[in-house]
Design an enzyme around this catalytic site. Structure first.
Site, PDB file in Angstrom:
ATOM      1  N   ASP A  65       0.875  -1.163   0.000  1.00 17.08           N
ATOM      2  CA  ASP A  65       0.000   0.000   0.000  1.00 17.08           C
ATOM      3  C   ASP A  65       0.921   1.225   0.000  1.00 17.08           C
ATOM      4  O   ASP A  65       2.138   1.122   0.164  1.00 17.08           O
ATOM      5  CB  ASP A  65      -0.947  -0.024   1.221  1.00 17.08           C
ATOM      6  CG  ASP A  65      -2.156   0.861   0.994  1.00 17.08           C
ATOM      7  OD1 ASP A  65      -3.177   0.654   1.664  1.00 17.08           O
ATOM      8  OD2 ASP A  65      -2.081   1.750   0.111  1.00 17.08           O
TER       9      ASP A  65
HETATM   10  C1  GLC Z   1      -4.290   4.268  -0.319  1.00 16.49           C
HETATM   11  C2  GLC Z   1      -5.190   3.148   0.110  1.00 16.49           C
HETATM   12  C3  GLC Z   1      -5.297   2.024  -0.890  1.00 16.49           C
HETATM   13  C4  GLC Z   1      -5.161   2.573  -2.306  1.00 16.49           C
HETATM   14  C5  GLC Z   1      -3.762   3.135  -2.450  1.00 16.49           C
HETATM   15  C6  GLC Z   1      -3.549   3.770  -3.834  1.00 16.49           C
HETATM   16  O1  GLC Z   1      -3.527   4.712   0.764  1.00 16.49           O
HETATM   17  O2  GLC Z   1      -4.947   2.559   1.378  1.00 16.49           O
HETATM   18  O3  GLC Z   1      -6.562   1.388  -0.686  1.00 16.49           O
HETATM   19  O4  GLC Z   1      -5.368   1.536  -3.255  1.00 16.49           O
HETATM   20  O5  GLC Z   1      -3.446   4.097  -1.445  1.00 16.49           O
HETATM   21  O6  GLC Z   1      -4.384   4.859  -3.988  1.00 16.49           O
END
Ligand code: GLC
Length: 735
Positions: free
Chosen positions: A280
C-alpha cells in the site's frame, strides 16, 4: 550493432506466441541488468489533471521510464496519456518492457456504481460480477491495466471509515463478493482489451483496527485471522486474482507489509499464489514508524524478503534494493522471483504483445459513460437499497400525489451519491433524489425542495422553510446521512449519530404530523434510534452512484420492490461495538434472570438492525424446514429444504439465508455462521421449495491444533429472512 541485436532479441521474446509465458518471463529476466530488475519493482504516482483526463507526470518520471527505472504508475489514465508514457517505455528504454498502469477503480471509473458496501446488500454475486465487468470495460478503455480492488477487508467496527469499501462483517458473503469482483474485473481472458488485473486488498486484517481508528494496531488470534479475516483473500486467490496489496497495519507486533508469515508462508507456500504483491502507499516506508526498520534501506530489506514485490511510492526499493542485492542482504533468488511475478502479470495482460492495446482514444470516447453502463448503474443501485422500516405500508407511494416535500442536505446533492473513491466520477453525471423524482413524476406532481440544514454544522436557519414545505405537502421525503467525505480512508468516526443538527431537523419535520420517508445516504451503520422508533418508513441507500436519484425513485414509487439485506450489523449505540452476528456464546451468555451474565447495565445487548436484515413491500412466510438426514458422516453432505411463500400482495425477491451452529467443538464456535443463501423471485401468493446443500467444506474450521477440519458433533441449522428471524433444525456429524 549491439542495440539492434538486443532489439530483435526482445521482440522475438515478446512476440513468440509459441513460448509459454513462463519461458518468455525467463527469457526477458535473463536480459535484464540489476537496475532494470529494480525498476520493475518500483511504482510511482503520476500527477493528473482531473479536468481533461490528461496526465502531466513530472519530467523526472519520464526520465526514469526511459532508463527502465520504474515499472508501474498509479493515478495515470487516459488513452493518450498512458500511450505517451508507454511509448517512452517501449521505444526508448533498453529492454522495452511495458509499464502497467493502476488506479483505484473501487466502484467505477466514470460511470460510478454504488459503493461496495451497498453492492454487498444485493447478496447477488453474479450481479456484482457484472458490475465489476462494466467497471473494467470503462477503466480499460482509458488505458488502465489494473485496479486496486476488490477491497475484501472484513469489518466489524462501523467507526472504521473504510467499512464502506468492503462487503461487511461476514467471511462467507465477503468471499463470494471477492471472487465475483475478481472474475468481473479479470474476465475469462486477462489479455483482452476490456479486462484488467484485480488486486485483493488490504492484505491483511486491516479492518480489525482497535477502536475502529484507521491505521491503528490490530491484534487477533491466528484462528480468528484464518477463520474470518483471511477467508475473502483466499477466495480472491482461488478466483485467480492477479495481485494483492499488503496493508498498513500490524497484527500482533508484525506489520503486514513486512510479514513473511503472511506474504510468503501463507500466500505463496500454502495458497500457491503466483501473481505479485504491491505495497500500500508507502507501507514499506512505514515499517520505520512501526518500529521494525531502523531506516529506509532496512525497510526495503524487510519488505522484499517478506514478499512485497512492488514498492508503491516509498522509494525504498528505488534507492536501496540494488545495494541490498549486491551486499547479499537480499538473495538473487528472492529478488528475481519478485521481478518474474511482475513480468508474469504484464505478459498475462498481453502488454508485451501489444503495449498500446488499451490506448485507443476512439474506443475510449465511445465507451466512457455509454448508455449500457449507465443503465447498469441504475439496475445495481436499486437492488442495493435496503428497506429498514415501512410501517402501515406507507411505501410504495402513489404516483397521483399532488405535492411532495423533498427535504434535507442530501436531497439534491450532486456529489455525495458518488461516495468516496469515485475515480473520475463527476457530480454533473449524478441524478439527485429531487431530479429522480422529477424524472419519475414529470410535472404532474409538485416537488418542493428545501435543504433545511447541512450534513454537518449547527445552523438551523433553513428549518423554517423546510417546515413550511412539509406543511404544504402530502408526504415528506427526508434525505439525510453523512457526506461522502466522512467515509473511506482516514475517515473514522468516534460517534455513529447523524452528524450536525440533522436529527433535530427530523424531529422538527416530524412535528408537522406529515407522513415521512427517511432516505439514508451514509457510508457506515448509524445509530438512528429515534428515527428507527418514530419514522414510519426508512430506506438505507448508502452512496448509490450516478443513478442514485432514479434508483431511489424506482423504489419509492414501487417500480422496484426493494430486496437488499444488510451485510453489517447496526448497533444501537457506539458502546456496543464490536457487535456482530457471528459472535461467540461465552461462558455466561446473557440471561435476563441472572445478573451475572454478559450484558450492559444501561443498554440492551441486541442490535438496532441485525446482519441479513431487510424488508420488502410484500411479506414472506417460511415453513416446513427439513433435512434429508439428521445424521451425516464427516465426508457427507446434507440437504436442507424449506418452503417460502410470498404472502403479500406484491411480487418481490427474498434472500433466503442459511446459518449453522456447531454446538460443541475442540474450540469455541460462533453462535451462527452464514453458510449459504439464495435470492428468489416470488409472484404475489406464489410458493417455492428452496433447497441447499451443506458440503463438508462448509463445515470445516481451524480446530484446537489449527488443522482445517470437520469435527463430529451436534449442529443446528437456521434458515430465514435474516440472522435472527429463522426456523431451526438439528443434525449430527458422526465419525
Ligand atoms: C491508499 C489506500 C489504498 C489505495 C492506495 C492507492 O492509501 O490505502 O486502498 O489503493 O493508497 O491509492
Amino acid at each position: 550493432m549491439k542495440k539492434i541485436i538486443l532489439f530483435f532479441l526482445v521482440c522475438s521474446i515478446s512476440f513468440s506466441q509459441k513460448k509459454t509465458i513462463e519461458q518468455r518471463v525467463d527469457s526477458v529476466l535473463a536480459l535484464m541488468n540489476l537496475e532494470e530488475k529494480v525498476g520493475q519493482l518500483v511504482q510511482y504516482s503520476g500527477g493528473w489533471d482531473t479536468g481533461t483526463q490528461t496526465v502531466k507526470p513530472s519530467e523526472a518520471h519520464e526520465k526514469l521510464i526511459s532508463k527502465g527505472k520504474v515499472g508501474s504508475f498509479l493515478n495515470v489514465f487516459g488513452a493518450e496519456s498512458t500511450k505517451r508514457l508507454q511509448k517512452i517505455a517501449v521505444e526508448e528504454s533498453r529492454l522495452k518492457i511495458p509499464l502497467i498502469f493502476g488506479l483505484d477503480v473501487i466502484h467505477g471509473f466514470r460511470a460510478i456504481f454504488p459503493v461496495p458496501l451497498a453492492e454487498a446488500c444485493t447478496w447477488e454475486p453474479e450481479l456484482i460480477q457484472l458490475s465489476a465487468r462494466w467497471q473494467a470495460t470503462e477503466a480499460a478503455s482509458t488505458g488502465l491495466h489494473w485496479t486496486f480492488n476488490p477491497m475484501v477487508d472484513i469489518a466489524r467496527d462501523p467507526r472504521w471509515g473504510r467499512i464502506v469499501e468492503g462487503s461487511g462483517e461476514d467471511p462467507y458473503l465477503g468471499s463470494l463478493m471477492a471472487a465475483a469482483r475478481v472474475k468481473g474485473y479479470q474476465g475469462k481472458n486477462l489479455s483482452a482489451n476490456n479486462t484488467i488485473a484485480a488486486c485483493a486488498k488490504h492484505f491483511a486484517g486491516y479492518g480489525g483496527a482497535e477502536g475502529g481508528r484507521d491505521y491503528n494496531t490490530v491484534d487477533m488470534s491466528e484462528r480468528t485471522f484464518r477463520d474470518v479475516y483471511l477467508k475473502p483473500f483466499h477466495a480472491a486467490v482461488k478466483a485467480g486474482v492477479g495481485t494483492l496489496m499488503s496493508s498498513f497495519n500490524e497484527i500482533g507486533g508484525v506489520p503486514q507489509s513486512g510479514s513473511h508469515f503472511l506474504l510468503t508462508d501463507i500466500l505463496r507456500k500454502e495458497w500457491g499464489f503466483d501473481g505479485f504483491v504491491v505495497s500500500d502507499w508507502n507501507s514499506v516506508g512505514e515499517l520505520i514508524p512501526h518500529g521494525i526498520a531502523k531506516d529506509l534501506k532496512h525497510a526495503a530489506q524487510i519488505g522484499i524478503n517478506a514478499g512485497v514485490d512492488m514498492d508503491m511510492e516509498a522509494s525504498a526499493y528505488f534507492n536501496y534494493l540494488a545495494d541490498l542485492v549486491k551486499e547479499g542482504k537480499v538473495s538473487n533468488k528472492i529478488f528475481d522471483e519478485s521481478v518474474k511475478r511482475v513480468l508474469r502479470i504484464k505478459f498475462r495482460l498481453g502488454l508485451f504483445d501489444d503495449p498500446y492495446k488499451y490506448c485507443n482514444s476512439e474506443y475510449e470516447k465511445k465507451t466512457i459513460l455509454n448508455n449500457e453502463i449507465v443503465k447498469a448503474t441504475r439496475e445495481v443501485a436499486k437492488r442495493s437499497i435496503v428497506l429498514l422500516k415501512n410501517k402501515n405500508n406507507l411505501l410504495p407511494l402513489k404516483k397521483n400525489l399532488s405535492r411532495i416535500a423533498v427535504l434535507g442536505p442530501l436531497a439534491n446533492s450532486k456529489d455525495d451519491p458518488l461516495g468516496p473513491w469515485s475515480a473520475q466520477g463527476k457530480p454533473g453525471d449524478v441524478v439527485t433524489v429531487v431530479e429522480g423524482l422529477k424524472n419519475k413524476l414529470g410535472n404532474k406532481v409538485e416537488i418542493l425542495f428545501e435543504e433545511g440544514c447541512k450534513v454537518d454544522g449547527s445552523s438551523q436557519d433553513g428549518f423554517g422553510k423546510a417546515i413550511e414545505a412539509a406543511q404544504k405537502s402530502e408526504v415528506v421525503i427526508l434525505c439525510i446521512g453523512e457526506s461522502r467525505s466522512m467515509s473511506a480512508e482516514a475517515r473514522s468516526r468516534a460517534y455513529l449519530d447523524l452528524p450536525g443538527v440533522q436529527e433535530t431537523f427530523v424531529k422538527e419535520i416530524y412535528k408537522t404530523g406529515k407522513p415521512i420517508v427517511v432516505v439514508l445516504m451514509n457510508g457506515r451503520p448509524l445509530t438512528i434510534n429515534w428515527i428507527s422508533e418514530n419514522i414510519p418508513s426508512i430506506l438505507e441507500t448508502w452512496y448509490l452512484g450516478i443513478q442514485a436519484g432514479n434508483a431511489i425513485a424506482d423504489v419509492l414509487f414501487g417500480d422496484y420492490n426493494p430486496s437488499g439485506k444488510l451485510p453489517v450489523t447496526f448497533p444501537r449505540y457506539v458502546g456496543q461495538i464490536p457487535i456482530y452476528y457471528n459472535h461467540k456464546n461465552t461462558g455466561r451468555p446473557y440471561d435476563p434472570q441472572n445478573h451475572y451474565t454478559s450484558y450492559y447495565l444501561d443498554l440492551e445487548s441486541t442490535p438496532l438492525y441485525p446482519f441479513g436484515f431487510g424488508l420488502s413491500f410484500t411479506t414472506f412466510d417460511y415453513s416446513n424446514l427439513s433435512l434429508n438426514k439428521n445424521k451425516i458422516k464427516k465426508n457427507e453432505s446434507l440437504k436442507v429444504s424449506v418452503d417460502v411463500k410470498n404472502s403479500g400482495s406484491m411480487d418481490g425477491e427474498e434472500v433466503v439465508q442459511l446459518y449453522i451452529r456447531d454446538l460443541v467443538g475442540s474450540v469455541t464456535r460462533p453462535v451462527k455462521e452464514l453458510k449459504d443463501f439464495t435470492k428468489i423471485f416470488l409472484k404475489a401468493g406464489e410458493s417455492k421449495r428452496v433447497e441447499f446443500t451443506i458440503t463438508p467444506e462448509k463445515l470445516k474450521f481451524y480446530d484446537i491444533n489449527m488443522n482445517f477440519v470437520v469435527e463430529p458433533g451436534d449442529f443446528k441449522i437456521f434458515v430465514g429472512t435474516n440472522s435472527e428471524d429463522v426456523k431451526e433444525a438439528s443434525f449430527s456429524i458422526v465419525d
